[in-house]
Enzyme design. Sequence first.
Site, PDB file in Angstrom:
ATOM      1  NE  ARG A  32      -2.134  -1.294   3.697  1.00 50.72           N
ATOM      2  CZ  ARG A  32      -1.740  -0.412   4.634  1.00 50.72           C
ATOM      3  NH1 ARG A  32      -1.993   0.949   4.630  1.00 50.72           N
ATOM      4  NH2 ARG A  32      -1.424  -0.845   5.740  1.00 50.72           N
ATOM      5  N   GLY A 130      13.203 -20.482  12.028  1.00 52.42           N
ATOM      6  CA  GLY A 130      13.709 -20.457  13.234  1.00 52.42           C
ATOM      7  C   GLY A 130      12.855 -19.954  14.335  1.00 52.42           C
ATOM      8  CB  ALA A 134       8.940  -9.703  13.962  1.00 50.74           C
ATOM      9  CE  LYS A 184       5.822 -22.146  13.434  1.00 51.32           C
ATOM     10  NZ  LYS A 184       4.965 -20.584  13.642  1.00 51.32           N
ATOM     11  CG  ASP A 237       9.280 -21.656  14.297  1.00 49.71           C
ATOM     12  OD1 ASP A 237       9.073 -20.839  15.240  1.00 49.71           O
ATOM     13  OD2 ASP A 237       8.923 -21.773  13.335  1.00 49.71           O
ATOM     14  CB  SER A 247       3.091 -17.097  20.232  1.00 54.15           C
ATOM     15  OG  SER A 247       2.644 -17.948  19.247  1.00 54.15           O
TER      16      SER A 247
END
Length: 257
Positions: A32, A130, A134, A184, A237, A247
């Site tokens: 965007r 992994g 972030a 996972k 992970d 998470s």
Amino acid sequence: MKVAILGAGAWGTALAVLLASKGIPTALWARRKEQAEELRARRENKDYLPGVALPAYLYPTADPEEALEGVELAVVALPSKALEETLRALPLAPWYLSATKGLFFQEGRLRTPSEVVEGLTGRPVAVLSGPNHAEEVARFLPTASVAAGPLELAKRVQELFSGPTFRVYTSQDRRGVELGGALKTILALAAGMVDGLRLGDNAKAALLTRGLREMVRFGTALGGEEATFYGLSGLGDLLATAYSLHSRNRGAGERLV
């Protein structure tokens, strides 16, 4: 060298911050125009990664030609649901690094994101996966990751991304690394449900231990190597996703119940 990060979400921005902080010219492509303009003005991704300053070598843009002009590598950090449609509309790069997680069911078989990227672009593709939230990577908290693909590509990724707080290992089991990153998610959702139902630490540990064994069986049946699932992109992970307050998968499972 110049690198383009395709996708200005939390993970794409974190990877761009990681590279730009090393003095690598990095274009952060946003889908965007309004988002790109805000990133340039604020020097912060307020929507996805608030509180993290964008380094001087990071240039946000919504122009795909500008983002990919003269790049050696394009890092794909797009949502899996938008991967195919977006890549078809973008110019090609010499080679790609997939940082997208997920699985696709196409032509009667499961495909990983790197296989989709490879099929769309016809270019070499490596992957990075992994225990890498972030929020922590962008703030230079220590972690490790695995770069997988043909050995030459994996080593190039290792050299490019490695730093004092981000250690990169290499693997040639690209499929196994991607399967670990996708499978996972199921266990992390279940772990969140355990939290939401207040079933306790014992139940959560049992779930993840037996779930990991299922993940290994399923992943090896789909072509991954067993050892890969006990490494950073599998067990590593899984632990980060099943326990962390960052998470989204664990949080979604908790909210479901």
